[in-house]
Design a protein around this motif. Structure first.
Motif, PDB file in Angstrom:
ATOM      1  N   MET A  48      -8.992 -21.623   9.208  1.00 52.53           N
ATOM      2  CA  MET A  48      -8.947 -21.084  10.538  1.00 52.53           C
ATOM      3  C   MET A  48      -7.509 -21.025  11.037  1.00 52.53           C
ATOM      4  O   MET A  48      -7.166 -20.121  11.775  1.00 52.53           O
ATOM      5  CB  MET A  48      -9.795 -21.967  11.461  1.00 52.53           C
ATOM      6  CG  MET A  48     -10.418 -21.276  12.642  1.00 52.53           C
ATOM      7  SD  MET A  48      -9.392 -20.801  14.019  1.00 52.53           S
ATOM      8  CE  MET A  48      -9.146 -22.317  14.853  1.00 52.53           C
ATOM      9  N   THR A  49      -6.665 -21.932  10.596  1.00 46.15           N
ATOM     10  CA  THR A  49      -5.269 -21.936  11.024  1.00 46.15           C
ATOM     11  C   THR A  49      -4.572 -20.643  10.608  1.00 46.15           C
ATOM     12  O   THR A  49      -3.859 -20.032  11.412  1.00 46.15           O
ATOM     13  CB  THR A  49      -4.519 -23.148  10.431  1.00 46.15           C
ATOM     14  OG1 THR A  49      -5.171 -24.339  10.881  1.00 46.15           O
ATOM     15  CG2 THR A  49      -3.073 -23.172  10.857  1.00 46.15           C
ATOM     16  N   GLU A  50      -4.803 -20.217   9.376  1.00 48.58           N
ATOM     17  CA  GLU A  50      -4.194 -18.985   8.895  1.00 48.58           C
ATOM     18  C   GLU A  50      -4.746 -17.768   9.635  1.00 48.58           C
ATOM     19  O   GLU A  50      -4.011 -16.846   9.974  1.00 48.58           O
ATOM     20  CB  GLU A  50      -4.406 -18.814   7.386  1.00 48.58           C
ATOM     21  CG  GLU A  50      -3.661 -19.815   6.541  1.00 48.58           C
ATOM     22  CD  GLU A  50      -4.416 -21.134   6.391  1.00 48.58           C
ATOM     23  OE1 GLU A  50      -5.583 -21.246   6.839  1.00 48.58           O
ATOM     24  OE2 GLU A  50      -3.831 -22.062   5.819  1.00 48.58           O
ATOM     25  N   GLN A  51      -6.037 -17.778   9.891  1.00 49.94           N
ATOM     26  CA  GLN A  51      -6.667 -16.668  10.600  1.00 49.94           C
ATOM     27  C   GLN A  51      -6.105 -16.563  12.026  1.00 49.94           C
ATOM     28  O   GLN A  51      -5.817 -15.469  12.505  1.00 49.94           O
ATOM     29  CB  GLN A  51      -8.183 -16.845  10.640  1.00 49.94           C
ATOM     30  CG  GLN A  51      -8.919 -15.656  11.206  1.00 49.94           C
ATOM     31  CD  GLN A  51     -10.426 -15.833  11.186  1.00 49.94           C
ATOM     32  OE1 GLN A  51     -10.947 -16.894  10.854  1.00 49.94           O
ATOM     33  NE2 GLN A  51     -11.136 -14.796  11.562  1.00 49.94           N
ATOM     34  N   PHE A  52      -5.910 -17.700  12.686  1.00 52.45           N
ATOM     35  CA  PHE A  52      -5.383 -17.675  14.042  1.00 52.45           C
ATOM     36  C   PHE A  52      -3.918 -17.234  14.043  1.00 52.45           C
ATOM     37  O   PHE A  52      -3.482 -16.513  14.944  1.00 52.45           O
ATOM     38  CB  PHE A  52      -5.535 -19.033  14.727  1.00 52.45           C
ATOM     39  CG  PHE A  52      -5.344 -18.949  16.204  1.00 52.45           C
ATOM     40  CD1 PHE A  52      -6.367 -18.515  17.026  1.00 52.45           C
ATOM     41  CD2 PHE A  52      -4.123 -19.276  16.777  1.00 52.45           C
ATOM     42  CE1 PHE A  52      -6.188 -18.406  18.399  1.00 52.45           C
ATOM     43  CE2 PHE A  52      -3.935 -19.175  18.143  1.00 52.45           C
ATOM     44  CZ  PHE A  52      -4.973 -18.739  18.953  1.00 52.45           C
ATOM     45  N   ALA A  53      -3.156 -17.641  13.049  1.00 53.72           N
ATOM     46  CA  ALA A  53      -1.757 -17.207  12.951  1.00 53.72           C
ATOM     47  C   ALA A  53      -1.677 -15.696  12.757  1.00 53.72           C
ATOM     48  O   ALA A  53      -0.833 -15.028  13.364  1.00 53.72           O
ATOM     49  CB  ALA A  53      -1.065 -17.929  11.797  1.00 53.72           C
ATOM     50  N   ALA A  54      -2.552 -15.145  11.935  1.00 51.29           N
ATOM     51  CA  ALA A  54      -2.593 -13.696  11.749  1.00 51.29           C
ATOM     52  C   ALA A  54      -2.997 -13.005  13.042  1.00 51.29           C
ATOM     53  O   ALA A  54      -2.427 -11.972  13.418  1.00 51.29           O
ATOM     54  CB  ALA A  54      -3.564 -13.338  10.630  1.00 51.29           C
ATOM     55  N   LEU A  55      -3.957 -13.572  13.743  1.00 53.92           N
ATOM     56  CA  LEU A  55      -4.384 -13.026  15.029  1.00 53.92           C
ATOM     57  C   LEU A  55      -3.222 -13.001  16.013  1.00 53.92           C
ATOM     58  O   LEU A  55      -3.001 -12.008  16.706  1.00 53.92           O
ATOM     59  CB  LEU A  55      -5.538 -13.849  15.599  1.00 53.92           C
ATOM     60  CG  LEU A  55      -6.062 -13.422  16.962  1.00 53.92           C
ATOM     61  CD1 LEU A  55      -6.791 -12.090  16.853  1.00 53.92           C
ATOM     62  CD2 LEU A  55      -6.969 -14.487  17.536  1.00 53.92           C
TER      63      LEU A  55
END
Length: 67
Positions: free
Chosen positions: A1-8
């Protein structure tokens, strides 16, 4: 989720149709997690993009928003 939020966060800096779709998709996928939705709101509220004050004001009426 950390990577997904950073991409977001990176995508959110670029106004447009794709940005809006990605933000909506992220919220719908993780709407069950109050803390994640809170981060989603905070991300949008602090964006330094044209018209964001209006966008932040609209978020106050979002169904998932809870003061």
């Amino acid at each position: 989720m950390t990577e997904q939020f950073a991409a977001l966060a990176a995508i959110a800096q670029n106004p447009g149709k794709i940005r809006n779709e990605v933000l909506a998709d992220f919220c719908s996928q993780l709407s069950h997690d109050f803390l994640v939705v809170s981060k989603w709101f905070a991300l949008q509220a602090r964006l330094d993009i044209t018209g964001n004050a209006d966008n932040a004001h609209k978020l106050l009426s979002h169904p998932a928003f809870d003061m």
